[in-house]
Design a protein around this motif. Structure first.
Motif, PDB file in Angstrom:
ATOM      1  N   GLN A 245       1.441   1.794  14.047  1.00 11.12           N
ATOM      2  CA  GLN A 245       0.239   1.138  14.571  1.00 11.12           C
ATOM      3  C   GLN A 245       0.608  -0.073  15.416  1.00 11.12           C
ATOM      4  O   GLN A 245       0.018  -0.295  16.478  1.00 11.12           O
ATOM      5  CB  GLN A 245      -0.676   0.699  13.422  1.00 11.12           C
ATOM      6  CG  GLN A 245      -1.380   1.833  12.730  1.00 11.12           C
ATOM      7  CD  GLN A 245      -2.215   1.333  11.560  1.00 11.12           C
ATOM      8  OE1 GLN A 245      -1.858   0.353  10.898  1.00 11.12           O
ATOM      9  NE2 GLN A 245      -3.318   1.999  11.307  1.00 11.12           N
ATOM     10  N   LEU A 246       1.561  -0.841  14.954  1.00 17.19           N
ATOM     11  CA  LEU A 246       1.993  -2.032  15.688  1.00 17.19           C
ATOM     12  C   LEU A 246       2.601  -1.644  17.029  1.00 17.19           C
ATOM     13  O   LEU A 246       2.266  -2.231  18.063  1.00 17.19           O
ATOM     14  CB  LEU A 246       3.002  -2.825  14.859  1.00 17.19           C
ATOM     15  CG  LEU A 246       3.540  -4.099  15.482  1.00 17.19           C
ATOM     16  CD1 LEU A 246       2.411  -5.098  15.695  1.00 17.19           C
ATOM     17  CD2 LEU A 246       4.620  -4.701  14.592  1.00 17.19           C
TER      18      LEU A 246
ATOM     19  N   LYS B 181       3.631   3.252   3.856  1.00 17.73           N
ATOM     20  CA  LYS B 181       2.713   2.301   4.498  1.00 17.73           C
ATOM     21  C   LYS B 181       3.422   1.440   5.536  1.00 17.73           C
ATOM     22  O   LYS B 181       2.852   1.103   6.568  1.00 17.73           O
ATOM     23  CB  LYS B 181       2.036   1.440   3.445  1.00 17.73           C
ATOM     24  CG  LYS B 181       1.042   2.244   2.639  1.00 17.73           C
ATOM     25  CD  LYS B 181       0.371   1.414   1.589  1.00 17.73           C
ATOM     26  CE  LYS B 181      -0.334   2.308   0.649  1.00 17.73           C
ATOM     27  NZ  LYS B 181      -1.687   2.403   0.659  1.00 17.73           N
ATOM     28  N   SER B 182       4.676   1.089   5.267  1.00 15.83           N
ATOM     29  CA  SER B 182       5.442   0.306   6.246  1.00 15.83           C
ATOM     30  C   SER B 182       5.669   1.112   7.521  1.00 15.83           C
ATOM     31  O   SER B 182       5.572   0.572   8.629  1.00 15.83           O
ATOM     32  CB  SER B 182       6.792  -0.120   5.656  1.00 15.83           C
ATOM     33  OG  SER B 182       6.605  -1.014   4.602  1.00 15.83           O
TER      34      SER B 182
ATOM     35  N   TYR C  71       2.373   1.215   9.371  1.00 13.30           N
ATOM     36  CA  TYR C  71       2.126  -0.089  10.002  1.00 13.30           C
ATOM     37  C   TYR C  71       2.973  -0.228  11.264  1.00 13.30           C
ATOM     38  O   TYR C  71       2.484  -0.686  12.302  1.00 13.30           O
ATOM     39  CB  TYR C  71       2.439  -1.223   9.023  1.00 13.30           C
ATOM     40  CG  TYR C  71       2.411  -2.590   9.666  1.00 13.30           C
ATOM     41  CD1 TYR C  71       1.205  -3.238   9.893  1.00 13.30           C
ATOM     42  CD2 TYR C  71       3.585  -3.221  10.055  1.00 13.30           C
ATOM     43  CE1 TYR C  71       1.172  -4.486  10.488  1.00 13.30           C
ATOM     44  CE2 TYR C  71       3.563  -4.465  10.647  1.00 13.30           C
ATOM     45  CZ  TYR C  71       2.357  -5.097  10.861  1.00 13.30           C
ATOM     46  OH  TYR C  71       2.337  -6.325  11.466  1.00 13.30           O
TER      47      TYR C  71
ATOM     48  N   SER D 118      -5.567  -6.934   7.978  1.00  9.55           N
ATOM     49  CA  SER D 118      -5.880  -5.723   7.221  1.00  9.55           C
ATOM     50  C   SER D 118      -4.699  -5.306   6.359  1.00  9.55           C
ATOM     51  O   SER D 118      -4.855  -4.953   5.180  1.00  9.55           O
ATOM     52  CB  SER D 118      -6.262  -4.606   8.193  1.00  9.55           C
ATOM     53  OG  SER D 118      -6.425  -3.394   7.510  1.00  9.55           O
ATOM     54  N   ALA D 119      -3.495  -5.352   6.925  1.00  8.89           N
ATOM     55  CA  ALA D 119      -2.294  -4.980   6.171  1.00  8.89           C
ATOM     56  C   ALA D 119      -2.066  -5.945   5.006  1.00  8.89           C
ATOM     57  O   ALA D 119      -1.724  -5.510   3.896  1.00  8.89           O
ATOM     58  CB  ALA D 119      -1.085  -4.955   7.100  1.00  8.89           C
TER      59      ALA D 119
ATOM     60  N   LEU E 160      -4.986  -6.240  12.728  1.00 10.14           N
ATOM     61  CA  LEU E 160      -4.065  -5.314  12.071  1.00 10.14           C
ATOM     62  C   LEU E 160      -3.298  -6.024  10.958  1.00 10.14           C
ATOM     63  O   LEU E 160      -3.184  -5.511   9.837  1.00 10.14           O
ATOM     64  CB  LEU E 160      -3.087  -4.723  13.097  1.00 10.14           C
ATOM     65  CG  LEU E 160      -1.973  -3.839  12.535  1.00 10.14           C
ATOM     66  CD1 LEU E 160      -2.552  -2.569  11.926  1.00 10.14           C
ATOM     67  CD2 LEU E 160      -0.965  -3.508  13.620  1.00 10.14           C
ATOM     68  N   ASN E 161      -2.782  -7.215  11.245  1.00  7.22           N
ATOM     69  CA  ASN E 161      -2.008  -7.951  10.241  1.00  7.22           C
ATOM     70  C   ASN E 161      -2.869  -8.394   9.056  1.00  7.22           C
ATOM     71  O   ASN E 161      -2.426  -8.319   7.904  1.00  7.22           O
ATOM     72  CB  ASN E 161      -1.319  -9.154  10.874  1.00  7.22           C
ATOM     73  CG  ASN E 161      -0.119  -8.763  11.701  1.00  7.22           C
ATOM     74  OD1 ASN E 161       0.460  -7.697  11.507  1.00  7.22           O
ATOM     75  ND2 ASN E 161       0.254  -9.602  12.637  1.00  7.22           N
TER      76      ASN E 161
ATOM     77  N   GLU F 178      -4.689  -5.278   2.235  1.00  8.12           N
ATOM     78  CA  GLU F 178      -4.355  -4.043   1.534  1.00  8.12           C
ATOM     79  C   GLU F 178      -3.151  -4.254   0.613  1.00  8.12           C
ATOM     80  O   GLU F 178      -3.153  -3.807  -0.538  1.00  8.12           O
ATOM     81  CB  GLU F 178      -4.055  -2.944   2.550  1.00  8.12           C
ATOM     82  CG  GLU F 178      -3.831  -1.588   1.935  1.00  8.12           C
ATOM     83  CD  GLU F 178      -3.600  -0.512   2.990  1.00  8.12           C
ATOM     84  OE1 GLU F 178      -2.944   0.484   2.646  1.00  8.12           O
ATOM     85  OE2 GLU F 178      -4.062  -0.680   4.136  1.00  8.12           O
TER      86      GLU F 178
END
Length: 146
Positions: A85-86, A78-79, A82, A39-40, A36-37, A43
């Motif tokens: 998702q986190l 987006k934050s 994120y 990918s973030a 996840l991190n 991006e």
């Protein structure tokens, strides 16, 4: 006595296997977090380069401000995504790990009780007071754990 030692060895092997399973669950959660991190980050870097190019191509101050406002709004969205998702990832991993740990602790208690019962059964005559003290300590320990 040999039967008791054999029982303890089997129980220890089971405990080691269960510990390995719990460790595997923890690493799987960590891998998901890293994915996840990464990918973030990827991006964010890609979008940052695109944003810098757009800023450099701006023809006037109004266009520059418009690009900045648009970037801030996109970053806010987006934050938040994120963060969701986190939170979801950490919650799922935590629940899975806690369930595995609960099963492990239940099994450990059962094995410990069986071993202690064998010890008590094989205690020499005249050790009744020691056995009573041991049982009291075990009960106190179980209550403290719960």
């Amino acid at each position: 006595m040999a039967n008791m030692v054999e029982h303890a060895l089997v129980a220890t092997r089971v405990e080691v296997q269960e510990l390995e399973d719990l460790t595997g669950q923890a690493y799987a959660g960590l891998e998901k977090l890293l994915k996840l991190n990464m990918s973030a980050c990827r991006e964010f870097l890609d979008e940052s380069v695109g944003h810098v190019r757009a800023l450099m191509a701006a023809k006037d101050v109004n266009e520059l401000l418009s690009l900045q406002v648009g970037q801030l709004q996109a970053l806010t969205v987006k934050s938040a995504a994120y963060g969701k998702q986190l939170f979801s990832l950490v919650s799922r991993s935590g629940v899975e790990f806690a369930q595995g740990l609960k099963v492990e602790l239940t099994e450990s208690r059962k094995v410990f009780s069986e071993v202690m019962d064998k010890v008590i059964e094989n205690a020499p005559l005249g050790a009744e007071s020691s056995i009573a003290a041991l049982k009291k300590d075990i009960t106190g320990l179980r209550n403290a754990i719960e």
